[in-house]
Design a protein around this motif. Structure first.
Motif: not given
Ligand SMILES: [Zn+2]
Length: 262
Positions: A69-73
């Motif tokens: 989720e963090l890497l996506r955002r």
């Protein structure tokens, strides 16, 4: 010009468009999270992040989702000629996510980008002394948190955090600063009491030139104290619990983690 504001039809189209955008965003997020965590990523973490070996399996699965989720955002930007690799994104993203995986609601939602330099980077700054005299100068840093939207890291120093015996971990340090900036302020009563007391104890020990478990850099100010205490909490949890039990208990509550039991 009409004093009635936008026409109802225009408003309806705008609302439909907004709803569509929100639904599309949610669908994309669900799709990204549903994909299995690549085995190659797991291997990379196992070899590059000593902390990865210690995290219990159940937490590890949730942490993988949080990392994704963090890497996506968050945008990762290579600076000073550095080309960002999957390993860099993972090593940084996974350790950052460890700080928020068990915290409800207060995470890195406001973080826009992580800037990575190959090595220490130089920042220009002006320092005002007690007499009000301003000195312009530059300083080499291994990490920096800018307000609540950017974090800057030196990749060389991220890798130096590799040392499994020490507390040093620049990723944990800077992302802890971020949480402090973004959600600092009012917490429960014992938090303020214990952190204040532990901070003063560190300052006194540093003053007496004593050996300390917590990095003496924490005596700079309470914000640095919180950041280095976070490093010690995750890197040397059993030692921190044994020597600073009340501080360990507060950090355990803050992060929702009990690393001394891993
Ligand atoms: Zn700091």
């Amino acid at each position: 010009m009409s004093a009635l504001g936008p026409q109802p039809a225009v408003l309806a189209i705008a609302l439909t468009l907004l709803a569509w955008l929100l639904l599309r965003r949610r669908a994309r997020r669900r799709a990204a999270l549903a994909e299995p965590f690549p085995a190659e990523w797991r291997r990379l973490l196992a070899t590059s992040v000593p902390l990865h070996q210690r995290v219990p399996a159940e937490l590890c699965r949730r942490l993988e989702r949080e990392t994704r989720e963090l890497l996506r955002r968050v945008h990762f930007v290579g600076c000073g000629g550095l080309a960002i690799t999957d390993e860099m994104r993972l090593v940084i993203g996974w350790q950052a996510s460890l700080l928020t995986v068990n915290r409800s609601g207060e995470g890195f939602e406001g973080l826009y980008s992580v800037l990575v330099y190959p090595d220490e980077f130089v920042v220009e700054e002006s320092i005002e002394d007690e007499a009000g005299v301003i000195t312009e100068g530059s300083r080499a840093l291994s990490g920096q948190t800018i307000e609540t939207d950017r974090i800057v890291l030196s990749w060389c120093d991220v890798l130096a955090s590799d040392d499994a015996d020490g507390a040093y971990n620049v990723v944990l340090h800077e992302f802890a600063h971020y949480l402090d900036h973004a959600f600092g302020g009012a917490r429960w009563e014992s938090w303020h009491r214990v952190l204040e007391r532990e901070y003063r104890a560190l300052c006194a020990a540093v003053e007496r030139d004593e050996e300390t478990l917590i990095d003496p850099y924490g005596a700079e100010d309470p914000a640095e104290f919180f950041a280095v205490a976070t490093e010690t909490f995750l890197q040397l949890p059993r030692e921190l619990e044994r020597r600073h039990a009340p501080l360990y208990a507060e950090l355990k509550r803050f992060y929702g983690l009990d690393p001394a039991r891993w």
